[in-house]
Design an enzyme around this catalytic site. Sequence first.
Site, PDB file in Angstrom:
ATOM      1  N   ASP A  78      10.034   7.374 -12.227  1.00  0.00           N
ATOM      2  CA  ASP A  78      10.381   8.748 -11.946  1.00  0.00           C
ATOM      3  C   ASP A  78      10.986   8.671 -10.811  1.00  0.00           C
ATOM      4  O   ASP A  78      12.150  10.158 -10.139  1.00  0.00           O
ATOM      5  CB  ASP A  78       9.348   9.818 -12.293  1.00  0.00           C
ATOM      6  CG  ASP A  78       8.356   9.070 -10.666  1.00  0.00           C
ATOM      7  OD1 ASP A  78       8.744   8.369  -9.966  1.00  0.00           O
ATOM      8  OD2 ASP A  78       7.322  10.216 -10.103  1.00  0.00           O
ATOM      9  N   SER A  79      11.990   7.484  -9.855  1.00  0.00           N
ATOM     10  CA  SER A  79      12.482   7.043  -9.615  1.00  0.00           C
ATOM     11  C   SER A  79      14.103   7.564  -9.921  1.00  0.00           C
ATOM     12  O   SER A  79      14.531   7.879  -8.853  1.00  0.00           O
ATOM     13  CB  SER A  79      13.275   5.596  -8.758  1.00  0.00           C
ATOM     14  OG  SER A  79      12.629   5.080  -9.224  1.00  0.00           O
ATOM     15  N   ASP A 136       6.713   5.720 -16.819  1.00  0.00           N
ATOM     16  CA  ASP A 136       6.015   6.932 -15.240  1.00  0.00           C
ATOM     17  C   ASP A 136       5.654   8.669 -15.620  1.00  0.00           C
ATOM     18  O   ASP A 136       6.817   9.086 -16.172  1.00  0.00           O
ATOM     19  CB  ASP A 136       6.525   6.666 -13.430  1.00  0.00           C
ATOM     20  CG  ASP A 136       7.075   5.923 -12.713  1.00  0.00           C
ATOM     21  OD1 ASP A 136       5.626   5.215 -13.012  1.00  0.00           O
ATOM     22  OD2 ASP A 136       7.557   5.836 -11.900  1.00  0.00           O
ATOM     23  N   LYS A 156       2.191   5.217 -16.082  1.00  0.00           N
ATOM     24  CA  LYS A 156       1.428   4.573 -14.589  1.00  0.00           C
ATOM     25  C   LYS A 156       1.574   5.663 -14.057  1.00  0.00           C
ATOM     26  O   LYS A 156       2.444   7.459 -14.082  1.00  0.00           O
ATOM     27  CB  LYS A 156       3.109   3.800 -13.611  1.00  0.00           C
ATOM     28  CG  LYS A 156       2.363   4.019 -12.150  1.00  0.00           C
ATOM     29  CD  LYS A 156       3.746   2.906 -11.574  1.00  0.00           C
ATOM     30  CE  LYS A 156       5.319   3.069 -10.932  1.00  0.00           C
ATOM     31  NZ  LYS A 156       5.111   4.567 -10.350  1.00  0.00           N
ATOM     32  N   GLU A 182       0.569   8.254  -9.846  1.00  0.00           N
ATOM     33  CA  GLU A 182      -0.818   7.989  -8.559  1.00  0.00           C
ATOM     34  C   GLU A 182      -1.452   8.388  -8.097  1.00  0.00           C
ATOM     35  O   GLU A 182      -2.044   9.520  -8.898  1.00  0.00           O
ATOM     36  CB  GLU A 182       1.103   8.576  -7.837  1.00  0.00           C
ATOM     37  CG  GLU A 182       2.113   8.232  -7.699  1.00  0.00           C
ATOM     38  CD  GLU A 182       3.606   8.684  -7.674  1.00  0.00           C
ATOM     39  OE1 GLU A 182       4.894   8.114  -7.379  1.00  0.00           O
ATOM     40  OE2 GLU A 182       3.253   9.444  -6.804  1.00  0.00           O
ATOM     41  N   GLU A 227       2.129   0.164  -2.957  1.00  0.00           N
ATOM     42  CA  GLU A 227       3.816   0.384  -2.067  1.00  0.00           C
ATOM     43  C   GLU A 227       3.787   0.892  -0.538  1.00  0.00           C
ATOM     44  O   GLU A 227       2.254   1.791  -0.101  1.00  0.00           O
ATOM     45  CB  GLU A 227       4.088   1.875  -2.871  1.00  0.00           C
ATOM     46  CG  GLU A 227       5.935   2.008  -2.406  1.00  0.00           C
ATOM     47  CD  GLU A 227       6.215   3.170  -2.817  1.00  0.00           C
ATOM     48  OE1 GLU A 227       7.602   3.356  -2.504  1.00  0.00           O
ATOM     49  OE2 GLU A 227       5.942   3.530  -4.242  1.00  0.00           O
TER      50      GLU A 227
END
Length: 277
Positions: free
Chosen positions: A57-58, A96, A125, A127, A194
Amino acid sequence: MSTHPPDQISTQRKAINLHRLRELYAAGEKLTMLTCYDATFARIADDAGVEMLLVGDSLGMVLQGKASTLPVSIEEMAYHVRCVAAGNKTAWVIGDLPFASYQQSPAQAFEHAATLMQAGAQMVKLEGGGWTNDTVRFLSERGIPVCAHLGLTPQSVHALGGYRIQGKSDAAAAILKRDAAAIAEAGAAMLVLELLPSTLAKEITDLLPIPVIGIGAGIDCSGQVLVLHDMLGLTKGKLPRFVKNFMNGASSIEAAIASYVSEVKEKRFPDNGLHGY
């Protein structure tokens, strides 16, 4: 390590699957991952020998020019997953789950994870630790491989007070180790760490029975991930200190990515002393 030129790798290797990733991990071989958002770069990275392509999603910041990842929608993620899957031949594709697509309930997470899997992702993925355990278990039990993400979690950037190193205090480190163990127990097949101190990242890597992929977390993780545009020198402005421009001295993009793969596998990247933004 393969001695084949980068343009021969993807035609020589079989498609990477979760079993193969676990084999490489068990053998102690460092794993390589890069973010990827389109078919062209997917083909190049695959040809260069990258095992995993993360459709992150970056893309909200890298491609759309936004200030954070928060505005990215599940529809946008699915579009880019389809693009990457179309260009890829052998790498493992991870998608993501964007902000607000899994926080409400495990059922919501399954719906959106299914969207990404149907678009071509082979793993999703998400978070966060603690509260995500039930979601990870729910997805894993239904045949969706999950990569967890702890440390600096960009979707929580406002709550974290910005892009800063996590786990610096003893209390924060203990929480991260607890969350990592719990999320692996819940069924996560992989973990991204991260922006952690390298000593803490090593402790977590040694603690878990699953591959741990680091970004700004030192050399002792099971593998590494970078944002593709960062490591190719395409991102303008201030970069995180742990990023290396692999285009320096490279004859092509393919050669730069192959150099990244080589340096990770030979344990020459990253530099344990470089952390932070």
